[in-house]
Design an enzyme around this catalytic site. Structure first.
Site, PDB file in Angstrom:
ATOM      1  N   ARG A  57      42.182  33.232  33.305  1.00 24.24           N
ATOM      2  CA  ARG A  57      42.357  34.469  34.056  1.00 24.24           C
ATOM      3  C   ARG A  57      43.849  34.636  34.316  1.00 24.24           C
ATOM      4  O   ARG A  57      44.590  33.668  34.374  1.00 24.24           O
ATOM      5  CB  ARG A  57      41.605  34.413  35.385  1.00 24.24           C
ATOM      6  N   LYS A 100      37.942  30.378  40.322  1.00 20.75           N
ATOM      7  CA  LYS A 100      37.257  31.042  41.438  1.00 20.75           C
ATOM      8  C   LYS A 100      36.461  30.035  42.247  1.00 20.75           C
ATOM      9  O   LYS A 100      35.860  29.107  41.687  1.00 20.75           O
ATOM     10  CB  LYS A 100      36.322  32.135  40.904  1.00 20.75           C
ATOM     11  N   HIS A 138      42.931  40.971  30.844  1.00 27.91           N
ATOM     12  CA  HIS A 138      41.629  40.304  30.957  1.00 27.91           C
ATOM     13  C   HIS A 138      40.844  40.387  29.652  1.00 27.91           C
ATOM     14  O   HIS A 138      40.003  39.533  29.373  1.00 27.91           O
ATOM     15  CB  HIS A 138      40.820  40.913  32.099  1.00 27.91           C
ATOM     16  N   ARG A 165      41.063  37.268  27.621  1.00 35.04           N
ATOM     17  CA  ARG A 165      40.110  36.216  28.018  1.00 35.04           C
ATOM     18  C   ARG A 165      38.741  36.498  27.384  1.00 35.04           C
ATOM     19  O   ARG A 165      38.080  35.583  26.881  1.00 35.04           O
ATOM     20  CB  ARG A 165      40.019  36.152  29.538  1.00 35.04           C
ATOM     21  N   HIS A 212      32.711  29.683  34.345  1.00 32.28           N
ATOM     22  CA  HIS A 212      31.632  30.497  34.899  1.00 32.28           C
ATOM     23  C   HIS A 212      30.653  29.607  35.664  1.00 32.28           C
ATOM     24  O   HIS A 212      30.224  28.568  35.147  1.00 32.28           O
ATOM     25  CB  HIS A 212      30.866  31.217  33.783  1.00 32.28           C
ATOM     26  N   TYR A 254      28.539  37.510  26.467  1.00 29.28           N
ATOM     27  CA  TYR A 254      29.274  37.479  25.203  1.00 29.28           C
ATOM     28  C   TYR A 254      28.340  37.441  23.999  1.00 29.28           C
ATOM     29  O   TYR A 254      28.731  37.834  22.906  1.00 29.28           O
ATOM     30  CB  TYR A 254      30.234  36.282  25.183  1.00 29.28           C
TER      31      TYR A 254
END
Length: 307
Positions: A158, A181, A249, A252, A275, A284
């Protein structure tokens, strides 16, 4: 909103921060969602009520709130997030109050079409890496912008993660430990191209890249503002004729999509991206399937005849 409700909200937010270290951006969104919900209830019912009443809110009141939110232009996606926050707060409050919050917890979120990531093509990503520094005023800035976008595409970082690197991370190791995150850490392999791009930037950078300072610097020596990378991407995509979706982004997204298209394992890609849920990474597969159908429609004889 009553003082008791306000205090309960702050306590819940503190509880969430301590429980799983959610980002401040997420916490701010939850706080805004809950303030809107509690303010609506107070207005809808003609006054503030005790905490127990917040747990046993009738389904009709919840639906009225959802209709109110949609009426003021809130999207189905945003409303689903708000409802998730309301459910989380209500479940926590119900546990403390010893009450039954089934009515709210079983409420269904509005349906919405999940947006598929919009990656660049392999050639498009390569063109961006090759030319993103072409408009820079100084060679070190060109090298900096190239290094950042190479990390986004080559490592799937990110933008906040790339700009969170410090001088202590230079020279880049073969494997980076990234804090993403929710303060979740992951290990990310670093391609030689990324190490070389960062090394070139570090050689040209006019500032001392000390261990406790940001690795990527702005023109005055402070931390690099992500908007500058977004602006460099905008100039590059306009020059290359790429779509508006070609943002930092998107690099990524491209990292993940291109890995998957090359036979990468979905769970391994999940780990590389950081994730929390495999379902997030599974988006994806939708991208890959969409491109497969495009190829099929363009190449299959039967599809061409029908067209």
């Amino acid at each position: 909103m009553s003082p008791a409700a306000r205090a309960a909200l702050e306590e819940w937010l503190t509880h969430l921060r301590a429980l799983d270290g959610r980002s401040e951006k997420t916490m701010a969104a939850y706080a805004a969602d809950l303030r809107g919900w509690l303010s609506f209830l107070a207005h809808h019912r003609g006054g503030t009520e005790g905490l127990a009443a917040l747990v046993t809110v009738p389904v009709g009141d919840l639906r009225a709130w959802m209709a109110h939110e949609r009426g003021r232009g809130v999207s189905a996606r945003s409303l689903a997030r708000s409802l998730s926050a309301v459910k989380g707060f209500t479940a926590w409050l119900a546990d403390r109050q010893g009450a039954d919050a089934t009515a709210i917890l079983q409420a269904r979120a509005p349906r919405f079409q999940k947006k598929l990531p919009r990656p660049l093509s392999v050639d498009g990503a390569a063109d961006v890496l090759d030319s993103v520094g072409d408009d820079a005023r100084e060679p070190w800035i060109a090298a900096r912008d190239t290094a950042v976008v190479t990390l986004l595409y080559g490592c799937g970082l990110r933008i906040s993660e790339a700009l969170g690197l410090t001088g202590a991370d230079h020279p880049l190791p073969e494997v980076l430990r990234i804090t993403g995150k929710g303060n979740k850490q992951r290990l990310v392999p670093v391609l030689p191209a990324a190490r070389e791009a960062v090394a070139r930037y570090a050689d040209l950078c006019p500032y001392d890249l000390t261990a406790d300072q940001p690795l990527f610097r702005g023109t005055r020596g402070g931390a690099l503002n992500p908007r500058l990378i977004a602006a460099a991407m905008e100039r590059t995509r306009n020059r290359l004729g790429l779509p508006a979706s070609a943002t930092p982004h998107a690099l990524r997204h491209s990292f993940a999509t291109h890995l998957l298209a090359s036979g990468g394992d979905l769970r391994a890609i999940q780990e590389l991206l950081g994730h929390a849920s495999l379902s997030t990474t599974q988006a994806y597969t939708g991208v890959d399937a969409a491109r497969l159908m495009e190829v099929y429609a363009a190449a299959h004889p039967h599809a061409r005849r029908r067209a």
